[in-house]
Design a protein around this motif. Sequence first.
Motif, mmCIF file in Angstrom:
data_model
loop_
_atom_site.group_PDB
_atom_site.id
_atom_site.type_symbol
_atom_site.label_atom_id
_atom_site.label_comp_id
_atom_site.label_asym_id
_atom_site.label_seq_id
_atom_site.Cartn_x
_atom_site.Cartn_y
_atom_site.Cartn_z
ATOM 1 N N ALA A 123 -9.938 9.831 10.408
ATOM 2 C CA ALA A 123 -8.659 8.277 10.828
ATOM 3 C C ALA A 123 -7.595 9.759 10.907
ATOM 4 N N ASP A 124 -7.301 10.212 12.119
ATOM 5 C CA ASP A 124 -5.426 10.360 11.889
ATOM 6 C C ASP A 124 -4.661 9.053 10.764
ATOM 7 N N ALA B 202 2.953 6.037 5.369
ATOM 8 C CA ALA B 202 2.832 7.263 4.504
ATOM 9 C C ALA B 202 2.759 6.894 2.817
ATOM 10 N N ALA B 203 3.990 6.472 2.195
ATOM 11 C CA ALA B 203 4.617 6.072 0.768
ATOM 12 C C ALA B 203 3.355 4.734 0.297
ATOM 13 N N GLY C 273 0.175 -5.049 7.834
ATOM 14 C CA GLY C 273 -0.808 -6.041 8.543
ATOM 15 C C GLY C 273 -1.731 -4.865 9.388
ATOM 16 N N ASP C 274 -0.416 -3.656 10.018
ATOM 17 C CA ASP C 274 -0.261 -2.410 10.530
ATOM 18 C C ASP C 274 -1.330 -1.565 9.991
ATOM 19 N N LEU C 275 -1.389 -1.642 8.738
ATOM 20 C CA LEU C 275 -2.402 -0.247 7.888
ATOM 21 C C LEU C 275 -3.418 -1.582 7.524
ATOM 22 N N TYR D 96 -6.853 1.204 7.194
ATOM 23 C CA TYR D 96 -6.703 2.364 6.116
ATOM 24 C C TYR D 96 -6.482 1.405 4.595
ATOM 25 N N ILE D 97 -6.630 0.682 4.395
ATOM 26 C CA ILE D 97 -6.313 -0.642 3.755
ATOM 27 C C ILE D 97 -7.288 -1.403 3.438
ATOM 28 N N ARG D 98 -7.683 -1.980 2.061
ATOM 29 C CA ARG D 98 -8.150 -3.543 1.772
ATOM 30 C C ARG D 98 -7.720 -4.006 0.970
#
Length: 109
Positions: free
Chosen positions: A33-34, A42-43, A74-76, A81-83
């Motif tokens: 993933a980018d 990022a934080a 929501g974007d992540l 990128y997240i669960r």
Amino acid sequence: MVRPYAVTRGRTRPDGREFDLIALVVADIPADADPPVGPEPAAILDLCRGDALSVAEIAAEVDLPLGVVRVLLGDLLDAEYIRVSRPVPPALLPDEHILQEVIDGLRAL
């Protein structure tokens, strides 16, 4: 200092979902993933990389308003990128009376 509406690109709510204050978030970044664009996502990912944190804890750690953090989460989540683990509904939690009986039983041992 960047205004909150600039961080969320003018959005005030996450797309299609709401995040409870006690929902647990953990980073789950695929190897190919980018990285996300911007220091705020990022934080958030750095915070959630080791342990699961609640939405409220994330907002406090990154020092952003809760609404902004919810939009970024929501974007992540959309980018996978997240669960997010939803909190247990109160109806599924054990009854206080049952827990008291267990405590009393353990004390009787």
